[in-house]
Design an enzyme around this catalytic site. Sequence first.
Site, PDB file in Angstrom:
ATOM      1  N   ALA A 137       0.862  -1.178   0.000  1.00  0.00           N
ATOM      2  CA  ALA A 137       0.000   0.000   0.000  1.00  0.00           C
ATOM      3  C   ALA A 137       0.901   1.230   0.000  1.00  0.00           C
ATOM      4  CB  ALA A 137      -0.878  -0.007   1.240  1.00  0.00           C
ATOM      5  N   GLY A 155       0.607  -5.079   1.013  1.00  0.00           N
ATOM      6  CA  GLY A 155      -0.631  -5.167   0.230  1.00  0.00           C
ATOM      7  C   GLY A 155      -0.415  -5.849  -1.115  1.00  0.00           C
ATOM      8  N   GLU A 174      -0.648  -9.423  -0.362  1.00  0.00           N
ATOM      9  CA  GLU A 174      -2.070  -9.720  -0.095  1.00  0.00           C
ATOM     10  C   GLU A 174      -2.897  -9.738  -1.381  1.00  0.00           C
ATOM     11  OE1 GLU A 174      -2.310  -6.606   3.010  1.00  0.00           O
ATOM     12  OE2 GLU A 174      -3.266  -8.171   4.215  1.00  0.00           O
ATOM     13  N   GLU A 184       4.487  -5.487   7.352  1.00  0.00           N
ATOM     14  CA  GLU A 184       3.692  -4.424   7.988  1.00  0.00           C
ATOM     15  C   GLU A 184       4.030  -4.152   9.447  1.00  0.00           C
ATOM     16  OE1 GLU A 184       2.431  -6.642   5.915  1.00  0.00           O
ATOM     17  OE2 GLU A 184       0.903  -5.748   4.621  1.00  0.00           O
TER      18      GLU A 184
END
Length: 255
Positions: A66, A109, A112, A132
Amino acid sequence: MTNPDPVRCERRGKVAILTIDRPEKKNALSLEVVRCFHNLLVDLEVDQELGGVILRGEGENFVAGADIGQLKARDVGDALGAINGGLFHRIEKLPVPVIASIDGYALGGGCELALACDLRVATERAILGQPEVGLGIIPGAGATYRLPRLVGMGRAKDLIFTGRLVPAEEAHAMGLVDRVVPAHKLEEETSALMEGILKQGSTAIRLAKLALNAQGGTSEASLAIEALAQGILFESDDKHARMGRFLERKKTRES
Ligand code: COA
């Protein structure tokens, strides 16, 4: 000039190839990327002629996570809104097989996003991981649910608690990726895998995915707990300090 479309969609026969196009930021998932993705999915979700989707990143990386610049400002409401998680859930629910074609980094992300795909093809130089916790947050877009289902609870805890990055071969050994191929063959091998699927009965494939996802798909309760945990962390001092340090690196390197 900024790119008005940070995700491109190219159609090759029955296959849609979606490319995240932000190579200067290692394809980090900004809100603009997420919005663009959502817009493209509207058509793909109802396309009866669609046989499969390939997700890739422009340049030599899949997605480095992200966008930390934006993430730093997100609060509990954003966590509950599941900005990335909502997109990944929608990708997981596409009625046709989705293959992540991974070169370079697939982190946070990005990892993910790959987890929400049905299959993952990675190059020998690919690096995956969920770093993270080093930023004071958790993987909040489905990894606490999907990662243990793919690699087992022990390995998922190892990856998430340590934040360590794993090279493609190790990722393959633990089941995090399905194929490892030389970098120059990524496109060819990803297409070959998709072609093999497209030769099968198309309704059978759609129903096989439906049945398999009903077993291993997302659980509303698990994702809700993940979002609540992330909401607490999004407003923590630790997160702001850690993300601030990442963003400060650039200024330090330039000075
Ligand atoms: N969010 C925002 N920007 C990111 C980013 C992210 N997740 N990942 C990389 N970038 C940006 C960098 O800030 C840099 O931008 P700049 O040129 O304006 O300074 C650019 O992409 C290139 O990255 P850089 O860090 O210079 O490349 P590198 O080869 O030295 O390191 C990584 C590559 C992926 C190891 C490193 O960028 C990194 O650790 N990124 C964050 C990974 C992460 O924690 N992801 C999870 C977020 S939830």
